[in-house]
Every structure is written in structure tokens, then in C-alpha cells.
Design a protein around this motif. Sequence first.
Motif, PDB file in Angstrom:
ATOM      1  N   GLN A  86       4.522  -6.424  -6.416  1.00  0.00           N
ATOM      2  CA  GLN A  86       3.854  -6.174  -5.138  1.00  0.00           C
ATOM      3  C   GLN A  86       2.412  -5.770  -5.413  1.00  0.00           C
ATOM      4  O   GLN A  86       2.158  -4.843  -6.180  1.00  0.00           O
ATOM      5  N   HIS A  87       1.479  -6.479  -4.784  1.00  0.00           N
ATOM      6  CA  HIS A  87       0.067  -6.196  -4.977  1.00  0.00           C
ATOM      7  C   HIS A  87      -0.583  -5.943  -3.620  1.00  0.00           C
ATOM      8  O   HIS A  87      -0.400  -6.724  -2.681  1.00  0.00           O
ATOM      9  N   SER A  88      -1.328  -4.851  -3.541  1.00  0.00           N
ATOM     10  CA  SER A  88      -1.967  -4.445  -2.289  1.00  0.00           C
ATOM     11  C   SER A  88      -3.439  -4.854  -2.287  1.00  0.00           C
ATOM     12  O   SER A  88      -4.118  -4.779  -3.321  1.00  0.00           O
ATOM     13  N   TYR A  89      -3.929  -5.247  -1.108  1.00  0.00           N
ATOM     14  CA  TYR A  89      -5.297  -5.744  -0.975  1.00  0.00           C
ATOM     15  C   TYR A  89      -5.922  -5.251   0.319  1.00  0.00           C
ATOM     16  O   TYR A  89      -5.213  -4.947   1.281  1.00  0.00           O
ATOM     17  N   TRP A  90      -7.257  -5.241   0.338  1.00  0.00           N
ATOM     18  CA  TRP A  90      -7.976  -5.120   1.619  1.00  0.00           C
ATOM     19  C   TRP A  90      -8.853  -6.356   1.773  1.00  0.00           C
ATOM     20  O   TRP A  90      -9.481  -6.829   0.825  1.00  0.00           O
ATOM     21  N   GLY A  91      -8.838  -6.908   2.969  1.00  0.00           N
ATOM     22  CA  GLY A  91      -9.556  -8.139   3.219  1.00  0.00           C
ATOM     23  C   GLY A  91     -11.058  -7.932   3.240  1.00  0.00           C
ATOM     24  O   GLY A  91     -11.541  -6.856   3.612  1.00  0.00           O
ATOM     25  N   PHE A  92     -11.818  -8.956   2.829  1.00  0.00           N
ATOM     26  CA  PHE A  92     -13.269  -8.893   2.963  1.00  0.00           C
ATOM     27  C   PHE A  92     -13.577  -8.504   4.415  1.00  0.00           C
ATOM     28  O   PHE A  92     -13.082  -9.132   5.351  1.00  0.00           O
ATOM     29  N   ALA A 146      -9.784 -13.891   1.868  1.00  0.00           N
ATOM     30  CA  ALA A 146     -10.306 -13.413   0.595  1.00  0.00           C
ATOM     31  C   ALA A 146     -10.136 -11.901   0.620  1.00  0.00           C
ATOM     32  O   ALA A 146     -10.491 -11.250   1.606  1.00  0.00           O
ATOM     33  N   MET A 147      -9.591 -11.336  -0.447  1.00  0.00           N
ATOM     34  CA  MET A 147      -9.196  -9.927  -0.403  1.00  0.00           C
ATOM     35  C   MET A 147      -9.278  -9.311  -1.787  1.00  0.00           C
ATOM     36  O   MET A 147      -8.980  -9.956  -2.796  1.00  0.00           O
ATOM     37  N   VAL A 148      -9.701  -8.048  -1.817  1.00  0.00           N
ATOM     38  CA  VAL A 148      -9.892  -7.307  -3.062  1.00  0.00           C
ATOM     39  C   VAL A 148      -8.650  -6.470  -3.350  1.00  0.00           C
ATOM     40  O   VAL A 148      -8.113  -5.787  -2.460  1.00  0.00           O
ATOM     41  N   ALA A 149      -8.205  -6.502  -4.600  1.00  0.00           N
ATOM     42  CA  ALA A 149      -7.018  -5.756  -4.999  1.00  0.00           C
ATOM     43  C   ALA A 149      -7.260  -4.250  -4.952  1.00  0.00           C
ATOM     44  O   ALA A 149      -8.329  -3.768  -5.328  1.00  0.00           O
ATOM     45  N   LEU A 150      -6.253  -3.516  -4.501  1.00  0.00           N
ATOM     46  CA  LEU A 150      -6.304  -2.056  -4.467  1.00  0.00           C
ATOM     47  C   LEU A 150      -5.607  -1.433  -5.663  1.00  0.00           C
ATOM     48  O   LEU A 150      -5.639  -0.217  -5.836  1.00  0.00           O
ATOM     49  N   ASP A 151      -4.938  -2.253  -6.462  1.00  0.00           N
ATOM     50  CA  ASP A 151      -4.205  -1.733  -7.612  1.00  0.00           C
ATOM     51  C   ASP A 151      -4.334  -2.721  -8.766  1.00  0.00           C
ATOM     52  O   ASP A 151      -4.722  -3.874  -8.577  1.00  0.00           O
ATOM     53  N   GLY A 152      -4.040  -2.254  -9.969  1.00  0.00           N
ATOM     54  CA  GLY A 152      -4.123  -3.126 -11.130  1.00  0.00           C
ATOM     55  C   GLY A 152      -5.560  -3.429 -11.521  1.00  0.00           C
ATOM     56  O   GLY A 152      -6.501  -2.746 -11.109  1.00  0.00           O
ATOM     57  N   PRO A 153      -5.764  -4.484 -12.312  1.00  0.00           N
ATOM     58  CA  PRO A 153      -7.123  -4.845 -12.752  1.00  0.00           C
ATOM     59  C   PRO A 153      -8.033  -5.167 -11.573  1.00  0.00           C
ATOM     60  O   PRO A 153      -7.563  -5.631 -10.532  1.00  0.00           O
ATOM     61  N   LEU A 154      -9.315  -4.943 -11.733  1.00  0.00           N
ATOM     62  CA  LEU A 154     -10.289  -5.252 -10.692  1.00  0.00           C
ATOM     63  C   LEU A 154     -10.332  -6.770 -10.500  1.00  0.00           C
ATOM     64  O   LEU A 154     -10.645  -7.523 -11.428  1.00  0.00           O
ATOM     65  N   ARG A 155     -10.017  -7.226  -9.281  1.00  0.00           N
ATOM     66  CA  ARG A 155      -9.904  -8.661  -9.033  1.00  0.00           C
ATOM     67  C   ARG A 155      -9.886  -8.915  -7.540  1.00  0.00           C
ATOM     68  O   ARG A 155      -9.707  -7.993  -6.743  1.00  0.00           O
TER      69      ARG A 155
END
Length: 208
Positions: A86-92, A146-155
Amino acid sequence: MYYELATMTLPFGTAGQAATSVQTFASKPEAQGELLGCWFTDIGVLNQMMVLRGFADLASLQAERERTQKSADPLGCGDILQSLEQHSYWGFPWMKPVRPSSESGVSGPVYEIRTYGIKPGGVQPTIDLWEQYVPAREKLSPCVVAMVALDGPLRFTNIWAYPTLDARSKARADAVAQGIWPPKGGPAHLTTAMTSTIAMPTAVSPLK
């Protein structure tokens, strides 16, 4: 807008069963967020189901993530799944929230899910460049999110919709030929950690 992109590895031949179970899990009264996409991989790592859910705020995303993690039957697939991420993101922030195909008119059925590593300090420049360049690029094919990850490696992860694989190839070639993609200066903010998956919508996917 916040999103979760979950990836399940499943036994061969269980995609239909898993998709129905995902829809049921996401529709329960205690569920938070909204099921937006449910795809099965076609090119890339196979036998994987990718599930996109959207949330109005971070608290809702975290609550649903906790519900999934504590469940003995996560995403309704506890009896068959071999692994779950499970990977969390916030949208541009300038992008419109992802909506089902029936509302947005955006459809595939070929979806490309791309993830790029971002160098330190590269998040805001990437967001700004995409805001500048995506409108022209979308004249060739729509960017779902397009969305930036909130966890794990910067991506960051971006999802594109195409009617066919040939249309994807043509749109990408035309974008380069016209000089509208990739964003000028954009690659300088990215690492070489890049992946791409082609996935097709399951019967329950709101993004068709």
C-alpha cells in the motif's frame, strides 16, 4: 486530493474473483474513500492487481489504510493474495481530482502507470513543470493523475490512459517530435529509478 495505490500479487487465474472482492471491500459501510481504478497488469510484473482509491483528506486515507492493514481479509483477498503493498500519495495540487470514466469521460482501456524517483529538492520544480507542460501533452492523451508519494523513497507516480498500445506509442512519439514532452528541464530533477506498467481495467473498475 489524496490517493492510495495498492498492489496485490495474486495466483494465476484469480483476477475476476479478486476484482469482485475488492469492490465489496471498498463498498462496506465502514469503508472510507472511493474506489477509482482496479487494473490487472498486462505488461510489466504480471499477476498483479493495482487498486487506486481516492480520499478527500489525509485522515481518511490513514484510517482506511489502517482498516486494510488490520483486516484478516485485506481488500477482500486475504485467502488468495500472495503479497500486498500500500502506497500513499497526494495529488499535484493543480490537477483535478480523479473521477470515474462515467463522469470525466477519460477512459482507456490501456493504462500506463509510471513511477519516477525524484532527487532532493525536485518535488516542487516537478510539480511546476508538469503544470506548465501537461495541458499541451493532454491534447495527445489524458493524464489521469500525477501524485507524490508520502511514504518510501522520494518519487511520484503518473497514470495515462490510451485507447490502444499503438495509440500510446504514437502519442509519445508525437509529443517528443513536437517538443512538448518531456517537460524541458524536468529530467534533471529525476533519478534513474523509473518503472512502467501497462494494466487493463477489471470489470469493477470505475476507470474503464
